[in-house]
Design an enzyme around this catalytic site. Sequence first.
Site, PDB file in Angstrom:
ATOM      1  N   SER A 128       1.300  -0.340  -1.228  1.00 34.19           N
ATOM      2  CA  SER A 128       0.845  -1.702  -1.513  1.00 34.19           C
ATOM      3  C   SER A 128       0.991  -2.103  -2.984  1.00 34.19           C
ATOM      4  O   SER A 128       0.134  -2.811  -3.522  1.00 34.19           O
ATOM      5  CB  SER A 128      -0.592  -1.905  -1.031  1.00 34.19           C
ATOM      6  OG  SER A 128      -0.646  -1.801   0.378  1.00 34.19           O
ATOM      7  N   ASN A 157      11.994   0.542  -0.998  1.00 30.40           N
ATOM      8  CA  ASN A 157      12.240   1.124   0.324  1.00 30.40           C
ATOM      9  C   ASN A 157      12.211  -0.026   1.328  1.00 30.40           C
ATOM     10  O   ASN A 157      11.138  -0.518   1.666  1.00 30.40           O
ATOM     11  CB  ASN A 157      11.155   2.164   0.636  1.00 30.40           C
ATOM     12  CG  ASN A 157      11.232   2.656   2.066  1.00 30.40           C
ATOM     13  OD1 ASN A 157      12.254   2.492   2.734  1.00 30.40           O
ATOM     14  ND2 ASN A 157      10.152   3.264   2.537  1.00 30.40           N
ATOM     15  N   TRP A 158      13.377  -0.417   1.766  1.00 31.76           N
ATOM     16  CA  TRP A 158      13.456  -1.596   2.653  1.00 31.76           C
ATOM     17  C   TRP A 158      13.049  -1.275   4.081  1.00 31.76           C
ATOM     18  O   TRP A 158      12.961  -2.175   4.912  1.00 31.76           O
ATOM     19  CB  TRP A 158      14.882  -2.168   2.645  1.00 31.76           C
ATOM     20  CG  TRP A 158      15.345  -2.658   1.312  1.00 31.76           C
ATOM     21  CD1 TRP A 158      14.638  -2.674   0.135  1.00 31.76           C
ATOM     22  CD2 TRP A 158      16.627  -3.215   1.004  1.00 31.76           C
ATOM     23  NE1 TRP A 158      15.407  -3.193  -0.883  1.00 31.76           N
ATOM     24  CE2 TRP A 158      16.631  -3.535  -0.370  1.00 31.76           C
ATOM     25  CE3 TRP A 158      17.782  -3.459   1.752  1.00 31.76           C
ATOM     26  CZ2 TRP A 158      17.747  -4.100  -1.014  1.00 31.76           C
ATOM     27  CZ3 TRP A 158      18.888  -4.019   1.123  1.00 31.76           C
ATOM     28  CH2 TRP A 158      18.859  -4.339  -0.240  1.00 31.76           C
ATOM     29  N   LYS A 159      12.862  -0.010   4.382  1.00 23.51           N
ATOM     30  CA  LYS A 159      12.519   0.435   5.752  1.00 23.51           C
ATOM     31  C   LYS A 159      13.512  -0.161   6.763  1.00 23.51           C
ATOM     32  O   LYS A 159      14.679  -0.350   6.424  1.00 23.51           O
ATOM     33  CB  LYS A 159      11.074   0.071   6.083  1.00 23.51           C
ATOM     34  CG  LYS A 159      10.095   0.457   4.979  1.00 23.51           C
ATOM     35  CD  LYS A 159       8.683   0.441   5.438  1.00 23.51           C
ATOM     36  CE  LYS A 159       7.765   0.606   4.252  1.00 23.51           C
ATOM     37  NZ  LYS A 159       6.437   1.018   4.620  1.00 23.51           N
ATOM     38  N   GLU A 168       6.108   7.779   7.147  1.00 26.54           N
ATOM     39  CA  GLU A 168       6.523   7.235   8.454  1.00 26.54           C
ATOM     40  C   GLU A 168       7.457   8.214   9.172  1.00 26.54           C
ATOM     41  O   GLU A 168       7.455   8.286  10.394  1.00 26.54           O
ATOM     42  CB  GLU A 168       7.171   5.849   8.254  1.00 26.54           C
ATOM     43  CG  GLU A 168       6.109   4.811   7.901  1.00 26.54           C
ATOM     44  CD  GLU A 168       6.591   3.631   7.081  1.00 26.54           C
ATOM     45  OE1 GLU A 168       7.796   3.397   6.984  1.00 26.54           O
ATOM     46  OE2 GLU A 168       5.712   2.944   6.515  1.00 26.54           O
ATOM     47  N   HIS A 198       9.044  10.671   3.844  1.00 23.33           N
ATOM     48  CA  HIS A 198       8.188   9.484   3.865  1.00 23.33           C
ATOM     49  C   HIS A 198       7.153   9.669   4.979  1.00 23.33           C
ATOM     50  O   HIS A 198       7.452  10.234   6.033  1.00 23.33           O
ATOM     51  CB  HIS A 198       9.029   8.228   4.100  1.00 23.33           C
ATOM     52  CG  HIS A 198       8.259   6.975   3.881  1.00 23.33           C
ATOM     53  ND1 HIS A 198       7.374   6.482   4.819  1.00 23.33           N
ATOM     54  CD2 HIS A 198       8.200   6.118   2.828  1.00 23.33           C
ATOM     55  CE1 HIS A 198       6.822   5.366   4.352  1.00 23.33           C
ATOM     56  NE2 HIS A 198       7.301   5.130   3.148  1.00 23.33           N
ATOM     57  N   GLU A 214       2.190   8.748  -2.254  1.00 22.91           N
ATOM     58  CA  GLU A 214       1.900   7.563  -1.454  1.00 22.91           C
ATOM     59  C   GLU A 214       0.743   7.860  -0.499  1.00 22.91           C
ATOM     60  O   GLU A 214       0.958   8.489   0.560  1.00 22.91           O
ATOM     61  CB  GLU A 214       3.125   7.177  -0.611  1.00 22.91           C
ATOM     62  CG  GLU A 214       4.356   6.865  -1.423  1.00 22.91           C
ATOM     63  CD  GLU A 214       5.301   5.962  -0.637  1.00 22.91           C
ATOM     64  OE1 GLU A 214       5.568   4.859  -1.114  1.00 22.91           O
ATOM     65  OE2 GLU A 214       5.734   6.359   0.455  1.00 22.91           O
ATOM     66  N   GLY A 240       1.476  -0.404   3.264  1.00 21.82           N
ATOM     67  CA  GLY A 240       1.554  -1.596   4.098  1.00 21.82           C
ATOM     68  C   GLY A 240       0.217  -2.202   4.477  1.00 21.82           C
ATOM     69  O   GLY A 240       0.141  -3.056   5.355  1.00 21.82           O
ATOM     70  N   GLY A 249       7.464  -0.834  -0.814  1.00 27.31           N
ATOM     71  CA  GLY A 249       7.933  -1.192   0.521  1.00 27.31           C
ATOM     72  C   GLY A 249       8.027  -2.703   0.668  1.00 27.31           C
ATOM     73  O   GLY A 249       9.005  -3.327   0.262  1.00 27.31           O
ATOM     74  N   GLY A 250       6.993  -3.308   1.220  1.00 29.13           N
ATOM     75  CA  GLY A 250       7.003  -4.739   1.553  1.00 29.13           C
ATOM     76  C   GLY A 250       7.468  -5.639   0.419  1.00 29.13           C
ATOM     77  O   GLY A 250       8.276  -6.556   0.627  1.00 29.13           O
TER      78      GLY A 250
HETATM   79  C1  PEP Z   1       6.501   2.536   1.337  1.00 23.89           C
HETATM   80  O1  PEP Z   1       6.986   2.244   2.418  1.00 23.89           O
HETATM   81  O2  PEP Z   1       6.904   3.535   0.751  1.00 23.89           O
HETATM   82  C2  PEP Z   1       5.466   1.665   0.778  1.00 23.89           C
HETATM   83  C3  PEP Z   1       4.850   2.055  -0.285  1.00 23.89           C
HETATM   84  O3  PEP Z   1       5.214   0.491   1.456  1.00 23.89           O
HETATM   85  P1  PEP Z   1       4.300  -0.735   0.922  1.00 23.89           P
HETATM   86  O4  PEP Z   1       4.696  -1.004  -0.505  1.00 23.89           O
HETATM   87  O5  PEP Z   1       4.634  -1.868   1.838  1.00 23.89           O
HETATM   88  O6  PEP Z   1       2.881  -0.290   1.014  1.00 23.89           O
END
Ligand code: PEP
Length: 251
Positions: free
Chosen positions: A213, A10-12, A99, A97, A167, A173, A234-235
Site C-alpha cells: 500500500s 509490480n503490475w501483477k 501472492e 511474492h 512486504e 492491496g 503494486g496498485g
Molecule cells: C505488491 O503487489 O507487491 C504490492 C505491494 O501491492 P500494493 O502496493 O497494491 O499493496
Amino acid sequence: MQRRPLIAGNWKMNCLKEEAYALAKGVAEKYAACTDPECDVLVCPPAIWILPVVDAVKGRVAVGAQDAHAAKSGAHTGDVSVPMIKDAGARFVIVGHSERRADHHETDADVKAKAKAVIADGLTAVICIGETQDQRDAGKTIDVCRTQIQGSVPEEANAQNVVIAYEPVWAIGTGRTPTTKDVEEVHAAVRAEIAAKLGQKVAEEMRILYGGSVKPSNAKELMALQDVDGALVGGASLKVDDFWAIVETCL
Ligand code: PEP
C-alpha cells in the site's frame, strides 16, 4: 553506506498490450527527463508484455518479470524460464511474492531455487518476504522474516544480484500500512539477518525495499526511513502520475 534507492512497479495481472506500452513509455519518458536521478526505476509487467515493454522503455528504466521457473527449460506447461526472460530484455525477476507463495503454494525452498536460477543467469532477484496478519498478531513478524531470509535467500546472494522486498502480506492491496516505527524495526532486523547470513558488507550494501500500500500520500515518510532503500509498488504503479509521485520522493 549510501544505497541507491530502487522504486519498482509490480503490475501483477493487469494491463492489455496498449495499456502496458503506454504505461511503460510514460514512466520511461519522465525518468529520461530527469537530470542525474538519484534512484533506479523498474517496471514489472505480466510476462506476456515484457517484449513490448522493453521496446517502450528504450533502455531508460529497467524491466523485470514477476516470477520465473527454476529450470532453464523443459516440460513445465505455462511457465517461463529465466533464460527466456533475459532473452526478452528483462534484467530483474520478482520471486516469492506473497501472492505466489499463497496461490501457488511456493515454499522458501522453491523461492530459493528460483532466486538461484535468476542469479546464475546474471539477472537480479527481488526476493519478497513478509508476515501474514495472524503471524503479526502472534508477535512473530521478525521471526517469520528471519526464517524466510534463511530459507529463500541463496548463499551466493550479494547486493548486485539480490534485492529484498519486505512486504507485510496484510498491507498488500489493503490501504493499510505498518507504523513507520514498525517498518524501521523490521527493516533493521532484516538487515541484521542478512549480515548474519551473508556478512556485514553485503548487508550494508543490499537494498531492502518496503512494499504494501505505498501511495503518493505515504511514500515520502516511508522512503525517508533509515533502512528503507525504495519501494515495491503494486496498485499505485498502474498510473504513470501516481507511480511517478512515488519515484519523485527518492529523486
Ligand atoms: C505488491 O503487489 O507487491 C504490492 C505491494 O501491492 P500494493 O502496493 O497494491 O499493496
